[in-house]
Design an enzyme around this catalytic site. Structure first.
Site, PDB file in Angstrom:
ATOM      1  N   ASP A 182       0.860  -1.186   0.000  1.00  0.00           N
ATOM      2  CA  ASP A 182       0.000   0.000   0.000  1.00  0.00           C
ATOM      3  C   ASP A 182       0.900   1.241   0.000  1.00  0.00           C
ATOM      4  O   ASP A 182       1.374   1.674   1.047  1.00  0.00           O
ATOM      5  CB  ASP A 182      -0.930  -0.002   1.217  1.00  0.00           C
ATOM      6  N   GLU A 235       2.332   5.071  -0.251  1.00  0.00           N
ATOM      7  CA  GLU A 235       1.948   6.454   0.046  1.00  0.00           C
ATOM      8  C   GLU A 235       2.682   7.324  -0.972  1.00  0.00           C
ATOM      9  O   GLU A 235       3.829   7.034  -1.337  1.00  0.00           O
ATOM     10  CB  GLU A 235       2.321   6.855   1.472  1.00  0.00           C
ATOM     11  N   ASP A 263      -2.669   1.478  -6.626  1.00  0.00           N
ATOM     12  CA  ASP A 263      -1.266   1.284  -6.239  1.00  0.00           C
ATOM     13  C   ASP A 263      -0.414   0.846  -7.420  1.00  0.00           C
ATOM     14  O   ASP A 263       0.693   1.353  -7.615  1.00  0.00           O
ATOM     15  CB  ASP A 263      -1.175   0.262  -5.099  1.00  0.00           C
ATOM     16  N   HIS A 292      -3.259   5.952   6.797  1.00  0.00           N
ATOM     17  CA  HIS A 292      -2.424   6.547   5.750  1.00  0.00           C
ATOM     18  C   HIS A 292      -0.931   6.430   6.034  1.00  0.00           C
ATOM     19  O   HIS A 292      -0.122   7.036   5.336  1.00  0.00           O
ATOM     20  CB  HIS A 292      -2.811   8.002   5.484  1.00  0.00           C
ATOM     21  N   ASP A 346      -1.395   0.637   7.033  1.00  0.00           N
ATOM     22  CA  ASP A 346      -2.474   0.285   6.102  1.00  0.00           C
ATOM     23  C   ASP A 346      -2.278  -1.142   5.593  1.00  0.00           C
ATOM     24  O   ASP A 346      -3.229  -1.931   5.533  1.00  0.00           O
ATOM     25  CB  ASP A 346      -2.501   1.251   4.916  1.00  0.00           C
TER      26      ASP A 346
END
Length: 349
Positions: free
Chosen positions: A134, A136, A234, A293, A298
């Protein structure tokens, strides 16, 4: 995604079928019985309040296993939430979740018990590991369409599908090269600081570390594995854009993955609006653990959802891919396939 039905003489205790399992995915619910077709539904010889099941003609289904499964499903569909929890507790299964989730869990328990006698479940054991990712990325408030997102956190959670345990994790921050200064909104949202990205490696360097870590785990060589994400972005957006920015070819090992939102929606039969991370956790009776986040947190929470789905009988399998730079769905009717060994992609000319 489920069903079938049984041929037992009316009036006899066919409740033993309920000890075995529920209907296979892809069928239909058995019709509600008429008064003359019904009798009390039993689990281990105990009646469920007002729950009933029907007998069926021999021509409804060819395999008696699935006939028994369908009868069981009909009974489970008419159980109250308290009855469902009591039965799940009896079998030492998870009792948290909304009613539809509890029904699905109990049905799959019975289904697995019965079908294990017929054949092994290939999909459950096909992937030895699932890598949950995941990302960022840099962002601005309102996400203006012209803003270029760069990956600033690359987490991987390694889930062992046999033990259902998180076996290891990887986390590296990434230094952006276009929008080098993080916006206040991005810092507040992700918790990633300017100092952390300033001291981090560039994306190609971090990707090389990820691949070396995956090779140490013998993924794609000794062990079959798949990537898993919370949605399509993603891989189809963040990784795709980042590879273009870093002048890297898109890595072959990341071209196919499991989109858990699709898997969750199809398995529990809920609309797309009910497949956000926090909602999936809530429906499964869990709270978010960690900082929202944060890519690693996550990923860990997504892994918790994957574990619960596997426990509930879901066959997590690749359902999305990148082809010629475009996002495409992968049909569940295709043979299950693994992910190739991770290799560092070449730089574009």
């Amino acid at each position: 995604m489920e069903d079938p039905q049984s041929k037992e003489p009316a009036g006899e205790a066919v409740a033993l079928a309920l000890l075995e399992s529920p209907r296979p995915e892809g069928g239909e619910e058995p019709p509600r019985p008429s008064p003359e077709e019904t009798q009390q539904c039993k689990f281990d010889g105990q009646e469920t309040k007002g729950s009933k099941f029907i007998t069926s003609s021999a021509s409804d289904f060819s395999d008696p296993v699935y006939k028994e499964i369908a009868i069981t499903n009909g009974c489970i569909n008419r159980m109250s939430k308290e009855e469902l929890r009591a039965k799940l507790s009896e079998f030492k299964l998870e009792t948290r979740g909304v009613k539809d989730v509890l029904k699905k869990r109990l049905k799959n328990y019975y289904k697995k018990q019965k079908l294990m006698l017929k054949e092994s479940n290939f999909a459950d054991s096909y992937y030895d590991y699932i890598c949950i990712i995941d990302f960022e990325a840099t962002c601005e408030e309102g996400n203006p369409p012209e803003f270029v997102h760069e990956i600033i956190e690359f987490p991987v959670v390694l889930l062992n599908t046999h033990t259902l345990e998180i076996e290891d994790t990887f986390q590296q921050y990434v230094r952006p090269e276009i929008n080098t200064q993080l916006s206040d909104f991005c810092i507040s949202l992700t918790g990633i600081t300017q100092d952390q990205v300033d001291r981090a490696d560039t994306f190609p360097q971090v990707l090389k570390k990820v691949i070396d870590w995956m090779k140490l785990k013998e993924l794609g060589t000794k062990y079959k594995y798949s990537l898993l994400t919370d949605g399509s972005w993603d891989m189809s957006k963040f990784l795709n854009i980042q590879c273009q920015l870093s002048r890297l070819k898109y890595p072959p090992f990341a071209k196919k993955w499991i989109n858990i939102r699709k898997s969750y929606g199809n398995f529990y039969k809920v609309p797309r609006s009910q497949t956000k991370l926090t909602i999936m956790l809530e429906k499964l009776g869990m709270d978010y653990d960690g900082r929202p986040h944060c890519g690693l947190d996550d990923s860990k929470n997504i892994a918790r959802i994957a574990v619960r789905m596997l426990q509930d009988g879901c066959e997590l399998r690749i359902n999305e891919k990148m082809h010629a730079g475009q996002l495409m769905s992968v049909s569940s009717s295709l043979p299950i396939e693994g992910t190739p060994p991770p290799q560092m992609p070449h730089f574009r000319k």
